[in-house]
Design a protein around this motif. Structure first.
Motif, PDB file in Angstrom:
ATOM      1  N   GLU A   1      -9.725   7.183  -0.652  1.00  0.00           N
ATOM      2  CA  GLU A   1      -8.821   6.080  -0.991  1.00  0.00           C
ATOM      3  C   GLU A   1      -7.639   6.042  -0.027  1.00  0.00           C
ATOM      4  OE1 GLU A   1      -6.303   4.188  -4.756  1.00  0.00           O
ATOM      5  OE2 GLU A   1      -7.499   6.017  -5.035  1.00  0.00           O
ATOM      6  N   GLU A   2      -7.118   7.226   0.324  1.00  0.00           N
ATOM      7  CA  GLU A   2      -6.020   7.278   1.292  1.00  0.00           C
ATOM      8  C   GLU A   2      -6.428   6.658   2.624  1.00  0.00           C
ATOM      9  OE1 GLU A   2      -2.929  10.868   0.991  1.00  0.00           O
ATOM     10  OE2 GLU A   2      -4.989  11.565   1.101  1.00  0.00           O
ATOM     11  N   ARG A   3      -7.624   7.014   3.082  1.00  0.00           N
ATOM     12  CA  ARG A   3      -8.096   6.509   4.376  1.00  0.00           C
ATOM     13  C   ARG A   3      -8.248   4.985   4.348  1.00  0.00           C
ATOM     14  NH1 ARG A   3     -12.030   9.402   4.450  1.00  0.00           N
ATOM     15  NH2 ARG A   3     -13.723   7.993   3.875  1.00  0.00           N
ATOM     16  N   LEU A   4      -8.824   4.463   3.271  1.00  0.00           N
ATOM     17  CA  LEU A   4      -9.024   3.013   3.177  1.00  0.00           C
ATOM     18  C   LEU A   4      -7.694   2.272   3.051  1.00  0.00           C
ATOM     19  CD1 LEU A   4     -12.105   2.936   0.763  1.00  0.00           C
ATOM     20  CD2 LEU A   4     -12.094   2.511   3.228  1.00  0.00           C
ATOM     21  N   LEU A   5      -6.794   2.830   2.236  1.00  0.00           N
ATOM     22  CA  LEU A   5      -5.495   2.192   2.061  1.00  0.00           C
ATOM     23  C   LEU A   5      -4.676   2.226   3.339  1.00  0.00           C
ATOM     24  CD1 LEU A   5      -4.024   3.140  -1.444  1.00  0.00           C
ATOM     25  CD2 LEU A   5      -4.415   0.867  -0.522  1.00  0.00           C
ATOM     26  N   ALA A   6      -4.722   3.356   4.041  1.00  0.00           N
ATOM     27  CA  ALA A   6      -3.976   3.473   5.294  1.00  0.00           C
ATOM     28  C   ALA A   6      -4.492   2.468   6.319  1.00  0.00           C
ATOM     29  CB  ALA A   6      -4.074   4.891   5.843  1.00  0.00           C
ATOM     30  N   ALA A   7      -5.795   2.279   6.350  1.00  0.00           N
ATOM     31  CA  ALA A   7      -6.375   1.304   7.281  1.00  0.00           C
ATOM     32  C   ALA A   7      -5.926  -0.112   6.921  1.00  0.00           C
ATOM     33  CB  ALA A   7      -7.894   1.397   7.259  1.00  0.00           C
ATOM     34  N   ALA A   8      -5.934  -0.422   5.609  1.00  0.00           N
ATOM     35  CA  ALA A   8      -5.488  -1.747   5.163  1.00  0.00           C
ATOM     36  C   ALA A   8      -4.007  -1.940   5.454  1.00  0.00           C
ATOM     37  CB  ALA A   8      -5.758  -1.909   3.665  1.00  0.00           C
ATOM     38  N   ARG A   9      -3.221  -0.884   5.228  1.00  0.00           N
ATOM     39  CA  ARG A   9      -1.781  -0.965   5.521  1.00  0.00           C
ATOM     40  C   ARG A   9      -1.540  -1.209   7.006  1.00  0.00           C
ATOM     41  NH1 ARG A   9       0.884   4.602   5.759  1.00  0.00           N
ATOM     42  NH2 ARG A   9      -0.522   4.517   7.550  1.00  0.00           N
ATOM     43  N   ASP A  10      -2.232  -0.454   7.845  1.00  0.00           N
ATOM     44  CA  ASP A  10      -2.042  -0.597   9.289  1.00  0.00           C
ATOM     45  C   ASP A  10      -2.447  -1.991   9.769  1.00  0.00           C
ATOM     46  OD1 ASP A  10      -1.167   1.979   9.281  1.00  0.00           O
ATOM     47  OD2 ASP A  10      -3.032   2.844  10.057  1.00  0.00           O
TER      48      ASP A  10
ATOM     49  N   GLN B   1       0.818  -1.216   0.000  1.00  0.00           N
ATOM     50  CA  GLN B   1       0.000   0.000   0.000  1.00  0.00           C
ATOM     51  C   GLN B   1       0.857   1.273   0.000  1.00  0.00           C
ATOM     52  OE1 GLN B   1      -0.201  -2.361   2.343  1.00  0.00           O
ATOM     53  NE2 GLN B   1      -2.231  -3.304   2.240  1.00  0.00           N
ATOM     54  N   GLU B   2       2.121   1.159   0.426  1.00  0.00           N
ATOM     55  CA  GLU B   2       2.933   2.359   0.610  1.00  0.00           C
ATOM     56  C   GLU B   2       3.156   3.113  -0.698  1.00  0.00           C
ATOM     57  OE1 GLU B   2       3.496   3.698   3.251  1.00  0.00           O
ATOM     58  OE2 GLU B   2       3.751   2.249   4.872  1.00  0.00           O
ATOM     59  N   ALA B   3       3.418   2.387  -1.781  1.00  0.00           N
ATOM     60  CA  ALA B   3       3.684   3.052  -3.063  1.00  0.00           C
ATOM     61  C   ALA B   3       2.452   3.830  -3.525  1.00  0.00           C
ATOM     62  CB  ALA B   3       4.090   2.026  -4.117  1.00  0.00           C
ATOM     63  N   ARG B   4       1.280   3.213  -3.417  1.00  0.00           N
ATOM     64  CA  ARG B   4       0.052   3.892  -3.840  1.00  0.00           C
ATOM     65  C   ARG B   4      -0.248   5.074  -2.927  1.00  0.00           C
ATOM     66  NH1 ARG B   4      -2.803   6.197  -7.492  1.00  0.00           N
ATOM     67  NH2 ARG B   4      -5.049   6.208  -7.092  1.00  0.00           N
ATOM     68  N   LEU B   5       0.010   4.918  -1.625  1.00  0.00           N
ATOM     69  CA  LEU B   5      -0.220   6.033  -0.700  1.00  0.00           C
ATOM     70  C   LEU B   5       0.688   7.212  -1.032  1.00  0.00           C
ATOM     71  CD1 LEU B   5      -0.667   4.140   2.689  1.00  0.00           C
ATOM     72  CD2 LEU B   5      -2.340   5.670   1.615  1.00  0.00           C
ATOM     73  N   ALA B   6       1.910   6.930  -1.439  1.00  0.00           N
ATOM     74  CA  ALA B   6       2.824   8.009  -1.841  1.00  0.00           C
ATOM     75  C   ALA B   6       2.278   8.727  -3.076  1.00  0.00           C
ATOM     76  CB  ALA B   6       4.216   7.450  -2.113  1.00  0.00           C
ATOM     77  N   GLU B   7       1.738   7.950  -4.028  1.00  0.00           N
ATOM     78  CA  GLU B   7       1.130   8.558  -5.224  1.00  0.00           C
ATOM     79  C   GLU B   7      -0.059   9.433  -4.832  1.00  0.00           C
ATOM     80  OE1 GLU B   7      -0.025   5.561  -7.959  1.00  0.00           O
ATOM     81  OE2 GLU B   7       2.016   4.860  -8.367  1.00  0.00           O
ATOM     82  N   LEU B   8      -0.884   8.919  -3.929  1.00  0.00           N
ATOM     83  CA  LEU B   8      -2.070   9.666  -3.517  1.00  0.00           C
ATOM     84  C   LEU B   8      -1.689  10.950  -2.789  1.00  0.00           C
ATOM     85  CD1 LEU B   8      -4.343   6.732  -2.295  1.00  0.00           C
ATOM     86  CD2 LEU B   8      -4.708   8.167  -4.302  1.00  0.00           C
ATOM     87  N   GLN B   9      -0.622  10.908  -2.017  1.00  0.00           N
ATOM     88  CA  GLN B   9      -0.174  12.124  -1.342  1.00  0.00           C
ATOM     89  C   GLN B   9       0.268  13.174  -2.350  1.00  0.00           C
ATOM     90  OE1 GLN B   9       2.825  10.694   1.354  1.00  0.00           O
ATOM     91  NE2 GLN B   9       1.332   9.830   2.793  1.00  0.00           N
ATOM     92  N   ARG B  10       0.951  12.715  -3.407  1.00  0.00           N
ATOM     93  CA  ARG B  10       1.341  13.660  -4.466  1.00  0.00           C
ATOM     94  C   ARG B  10       0.107  14.195  -5.190  1.00  0.00           C
ATOM     95  NH1 ARG B  10       5.535   9.753  -5.068  1.00  0.00           N
ATOM     96  NH2 ARG B  10       4.408   8.699  -6.739  1.00  0.00           N
ATOM     97  N   ASP B  11      -0.860  13.301  -5.461  1.00  0.00           N
ATOM     98  CA  ASP B  11      -2.098  13.735  -6.128  1.00  0.00           C
ATOM     99  C   ASP B  11      -2.864  14.724  -5.253  1.00  0.00           C
ATOM    100  OD1 ASP B  11      -1.471  12.067  -8.198  1.00  0.00           O
ATOM    101  OD2 ASP B  11      -2.868  10.480  -7.630  1.00  0.00           O
ATOM    102  N   SER B  12      -2.886  14.458  -3.947  1.00  0.00           N
ATOM    103  CA  SER B  12      -3.589  15.341  -3.023  1.00  0.00           C
ATOM    104  C   SER B  12      -2.941  16.720  -2.986  1.00  0.00           C
ATOM    105  CB  SER B  12      -3.603  14.720  -1.621  1.00  0.00           C
ATOM    106  OG  SER B  12      -4.292  15.557  -0.712  1.00  0.00           O
TER     107      SER B  12
END
Length: 244
Positions: free
Chosen positions: A143-152, A33-44
């Motif tokens: 998406e960030e919230r759901l991915l972060a929850a799955a990552r955690d 999930q980390e790679a996608r979360l990094a992308e989402l942070q850039r998109d945000s």
């Protein structure tokens, strides 16, 4: 070094435990999930920047509307005043001048109202763009919230597995004689692999077949003699599968 064959075989269990620990540590360092979360942070961040720019356009348009409306009010007030003066004026020269000014004010007001309409249409387009940006930003946040929850959740699961694996590794290591364990640890620290099975003349430490001369040397070594892989330098554990 000498160690009973039964002790040497325990090293295979220890190496398997170390492999398991290493796999879990790697999994914790490379959660998918980390790679996608990094992308989402850039998109945000990009969406926030875009929103700020478009919102600036909207504020400029609102300021322009306010100026135009102020000009329209000024023109309307002046036209009203001229109409009132026209009603009471008896001078043909004054009447002619007032009529000319009233006509000019009507043109001016019409032009201002056209500008106002154009700005209002532009504001509507800007507001639609803002709404689209906000919707996209909300989607990113969801998406960030759901991915972060799955990552955690996955991180916690892996951490628990790692704790168990480390405990199991300690238990295995505790059952191996100290000098043999120290040798294993030294070889593993230096070369990455502490011990491996020799099977059918192939070292699983290097995944290479040993030469006949190397195999001959190992065959001649007593069963309690600790031997090493000439390629990977790990301890070679001999069993019935070794093909000696």
């Amino acid at each position: 070094m000498k160690a009973p064959a039964s002790e040497q075989r325990k090293l295979l269990d220890l190496q398997a435990a170390d492999n398991r620990v290493a796999q879990l540590q790697h999994a914790l360092r490379s959660l998918p999930q980390e790679a996608r979360l990094a992308e989402l942070q850039r998109d945000s961040a990009a969406a926030r920047k875009e929103w700020a720019g478009v919102n600036g356009e909207l504020e400029d348009a609102k300021a322009e509307i306010a100026r135009v409306e102020g000009d329209i009010e000024t023109v309307a007030a002046r036209a009203k005043r001229d109409e009132e003066r026209l009603q009471v004026s008896s001078s043909s020269k004054d009447i002619q001048g007032l009529e000319h000014e009233i006509a000019s004010l009507k043109v001016r007001r019409s032009n201002l109202e056209d500008i106002e309409l154009a700005v209002m249409e532009r504001m509507e387009e800007i507001e639609e763009r803002l709404a689209a940006i906000v919707a996209r930003r909300d989607d990113i946040a969801t998406e960030e919230r759901l991915l972060a929850a799955a990552r955690d959740e996955q991180k916690e699961r892996l951490a628990n597995q790692l704790t168990a694996a480390v405990s199991e590794r300690s238990a295995v290591a505790g059952g191996i004689q100290s000098d043999l364990l120290a040798l294993y640890e030294r070889q593993r620290d230096r070369y990455g692999v502490g011990a491996a099975l020799l099977t059918r003349g192939v070292s699983l430490g290097s995944n290479m077949a040993l030469t006949e001369s190397d195999l001959a040397a190992i065959r001649s070594a007593p069963g309690d003699e600790v031997v090493f892989d000439p390629e990977s330098n790990c301890i070679l554990v001999r069993t019935e599968e070794s093909g000696l």
